[in-house]
Design an enzyme around this catalytic site. Structure first.
Site, PDB file in Angstrom:
ATOM      1  N   ASP A  59     -31.759 -56.567   3.817  1.00  0.00           N
ATOM      2  CA  ASP A  59     -31.857 -55.614   2.710  1.00  0.00           C
ATOM      3  C   ASP A  59     -33.270 -55.573   2.117  1.00  0.00           C
ATOM      4  O   ASP A  59     -34.078 -56.469   2.333  1.00  0.00           O
ATOM      5  CB  ASP A  59     -30.851 -55.963   1.613  1.00  0.00           C
ATOM      6  CG  ASP A  59     -31.118 -57.334   1.003  1.00  0.00           C
ATOM      7  OD1 ASP A  59     -31.419 -58.274   1.769  1.00  0.00           O
ATOM      8  OD2 ASP A  59     -31.039 -57.469  -0.232  1.00  0.00           O
ATOM      9  N   GLU A  60     -33.519 -54.524   1.375  1.00  0.00           N
ATOM     10  CA  GLU A  60     -34.699 -54.376   0.513  1.00  0.00           C
ATOM     11  C   GLU A  60     -36.022 -54.671   1.229  1.00  0.00           C
ATOM     12  O   GLU A  60     -36.912 -55.335   0.688  1.00  0.00           O
ATOM     13  CB  GLU A  60     -34.558 -55.273  -0.722  1.00  0.00           C
ATOM     14  CG  GLU A  60     -33.382 -54.880  -1.596  1.00  0.00           C
ATOM     15  CD  GLU A  60     -33.273 -55.707  -2.861  1.00  0.00           C
ATOM     16  OE1 GLU A  60     -32.827 -55.157  -3.881  1.00  0.00           O
ATOM     17  OE2 GLU A  60     -33.632 -56.906  -2.846  1.00  0.00           O
ATOM     18  N   LEU A  61     -36.160 -54.158   2.432  1.00  0.00           N
ATOM     19  CA  LEU A  61     -37.410 -54.346   3.174  1.00  0.00           C
ATOM     20  C   LEU A  61     -38.463 -53.393   2.633  1.00  0.00           C
ATOM     21  O   LEU A  61     -38.246 -52.181   2.561  1.00  0.00           O
ATOM     22  CB  LEU A  61     -37.170 -54.098   4.660  1.00  0.00           C
ATOM     23  CG  LEU A  61     -38.243 -54.581   5.625  1.00  0.00           C
ATOM     24  CD1 LEU A  61     -38.480 -56.075   5.483  1.00  0.00           C
ATOM     25  CD2 LEU A  61     -37.845 -54.239   7.057  1.00  0.00           C
TER      26      LEU A  61
END
Length: 562
Positions: free
Chosen positions: A338-340
């Site tokens: 997530d949240e790259l």
């Protein structure tokens, strides 16, 4: 699985009407019949295990049940706490025995072995009968895991007053099986460290409400408290202190403790984002390590993400994940995803040189990285689990067996199942336990929690796991979980921020509906949740109060419409 699927081995009881008054069962069983006869538990009550070659952990579960039966001492949540029940108890029959047995076709295995089997192969159903005449109660199941689930129900049936443990609802007949195979609680122990005893206490509470998956988010950008034999420097350099480390023996003890309580430990090592702390040991493997302003390169400080385009980083990560996974009995392992933050790589020279020299896009490199790390896990017999961005934002090539967790919004579930993936429902707009505490960043006095408002138990309880899905897609919903991200939490507030709110999803994914077939609703549920909350207190937990005590003793009196 979905509502249409029911395990048929144990016959279901027809005509299940809930009795009037509070019944302390959470989650509510599939079918339930009760009477109006008082029944006293004998001071010499015993559990009779009629299981040939019964495993040790079944006997341990029975000892645990015996302890709770003797020591819960929960007074009924009515004015007087049971003082008015004494007349009904005069001359009541006495219950002396609960007999535990397995069905004739059952294979005897330890609870701990049953708890970590793949979804679809676990047997958690049970049948419980308590006659009104004082003859032996019976608990029957298809597995030791089912017997364990039945014991947790048995322990919730009785109240205490004046030295007597009793029920007013005999005879009682229950048959029960979970609606969904995945019922979880996520805990982040990387933002702030939780000592092992706090985790064990949480596992105990999970077992009381039949939560069967401990999703352990054990590493993140802020700390790497996980001891890995092949990479010891990660914890040496990445833990907050030498005392705030989960050693190999800690991990094994927690995993076994959980399994004996019917709980599978799903470990998450989030990659390639949320990995800044790895740069403290391998600085060449992390892009934008501790760069400022951090908000340009990360969702929260510190900045830093794996240089996943580099072959040496791919090999390192695959090796790291495989080394961790091979020490765990679970069939599942989460690689996050997530949240790259793409800005982190835009000006990162090693990443750009690698992409340019191989004529590769960042998306292609992420695909290669994920295929390699997942292949390493699959080789260890693990099914990978990822966050939803891997599917919706990056369209990564994933094994069809990959499980996807929905977190950004409940609205995203439909798009993921449309691609054919199985999902776990963990939407922040219903299930994030940390929301509503205000902002935690410094120099921002008016800051709010990004996922405001506070998610009450009743709001979480209204969640529909099958919303916006077609009936053909229902089977792709494995279940769901509530989650505690720990930017503002630690051992000091663990119990009240999690409990009893986390019991809301436990009932959604075990029961799915009332025994009558009616939908779950907060008005019916609140008195039962009060009961389990007060029983948790009796067992040493520190759950938050749901209402003033006056309200707890007067079900429905504090409803908005009362």
């Amino acid at each position: 699985m979905a509502l249409s699927r029911r395990v048929g081995l144990l016959a279901l009881v027809a005509g299940c009407l809930l009795p009037s008054g509070v019944l302390a069962l959470w989650p509510i069983p599939n079918t339930l019949e009760t009477g109006t006869t008082a029944l006293i538990v004998s001071p010499y009550f015993s559990f009779d295990v009629q299981v040939e070659d019964a495993p040790l952990d079944l006997y341990e579960a029975v000892s645990q049940a015996q302890y709770y039966l003797a020591n819960d001492k929960l007074g009924r949540l009515v004015v007087g706490r049971g003082a008015n029940d004494t007349t009904a108890l005069v001359g009541a029959e006495t219950l002396s025995t609960l007999t535990l047995s397995l069905t004739s076709s059952a294979t005897v295995e330890p609870i701990a072995s049953e708890a970590v089997k793949p979804f679809g192969t676990r047997s958690e159903e049970y049948a419980l009968t308590i006659p009104a005449d004082g003859s032996a109660a019976t608990l029957t199941a298809n597995s030791t895991l089912g017997l364990y689930r039945g014991l947790t129900t048995f322990n919730q049936l009785f109240y205490y007053y004046g030295g007597v443990t009793y029920t007013l609802l005999a005879p009682i007949t229950i048959t029960d099986t979970p609606a969904y195979p995945f019922r979880g609680l996520e805990l982040d122990t990387a933002r702030n460290y939780y000592p092992v005893p706090d985790i064990l206490r949480t596992l105990d509470a999970m077992s009381w409400v039949k939560i069967n998956t401990f999703h352990w988010h054990i590493t993140d950008s802020q700390s790497f408290p996980l001891e890995v034999a092949q990479y010891p420097e990660l914890a040496i350099n990445g833990a907050y202190s030498a005392e705030e480390v989960y050693t190999a023996s800690d991990i094994q003890y927690i995993v076994q403790y959980a399994a004996k309580r019917g709980i599978d430990v799903l470990l998450e090592v989030d990659t390639p984002g949320h990995t800044a702390i790895i740069g403290a040991t391998y600085p060449d493997y992390v892009a934008c390590f501790d760069e400022t302003p951090w908000a340009t390169y990360a969702n929260e400080p510190p900045a830093g993400q794996l240089r996943f385009a580099l072959p040496e980083v791919v090999n390192f990560t695959a090796s790291l994940l495989a080394d961790i996974a091979q020490t765990l009995p679970s069939s599942y392992f989460s690689t996050g995803g997530d949240e790259l933050n793409t800005e982190c790589y835009t000006n990162d020279l090693p990443t750009q040189q690698q992409l340019n020299s191989t004529n590769t896009t960042l998306n292609d490199a992420l695909n290669t990285f994920t295929l390699a790390t997942h292949a390493a896990l699959i080789a260890e017999g693990k099914t990978p689990i990822v966050w939803e961005e891997m599917v919706l934002d990056w369209n990564i090539t994933l094994s069809n067996e990959t499980i996807v967790m929905i977190w950004i919004s409940s609205e995203d579930a439909a798009a993921v199942v449309e691609k054919g993936f199985r999902i776990v429902q963990a939407p922040s707009n219903y299930f994030y336990l940390d929301c509503g505490a205000g902002g935690w960043l410094g120099a921002d006095p008016s800051g709010n929690s990004w996922c405001d408002p506070f998610k009450t138990w009743s709001e979480a309880y209204t969640f529909d796991p099958l919303a916006n899905l077609t009936e053909a897609q229902y089977e792709l919903v494995l279940g769901g979980e509530q989650l505690l991200w720990s930017e503002q939490s630690g051992p000091q507030n663990l119990d009240p921020i999690v409990w009893p709110r986390a019991a809301a999803s436990a009932e959604i994914f075990w029961s799915a509906q009332q025994p009558t077939g009616a939908p779950l609703n907060v008005t019916e549920a609140l008195p039962r949740l009060q009961d389990i909350r007060y029983r948790m207190v009796q067992r040493g937990l520190r759950p938050i109060n749901l209402q003033p005590y006056w309200c707890a003793l007067r079900p429905d009196a504090c409803d908005l419409t009362a």
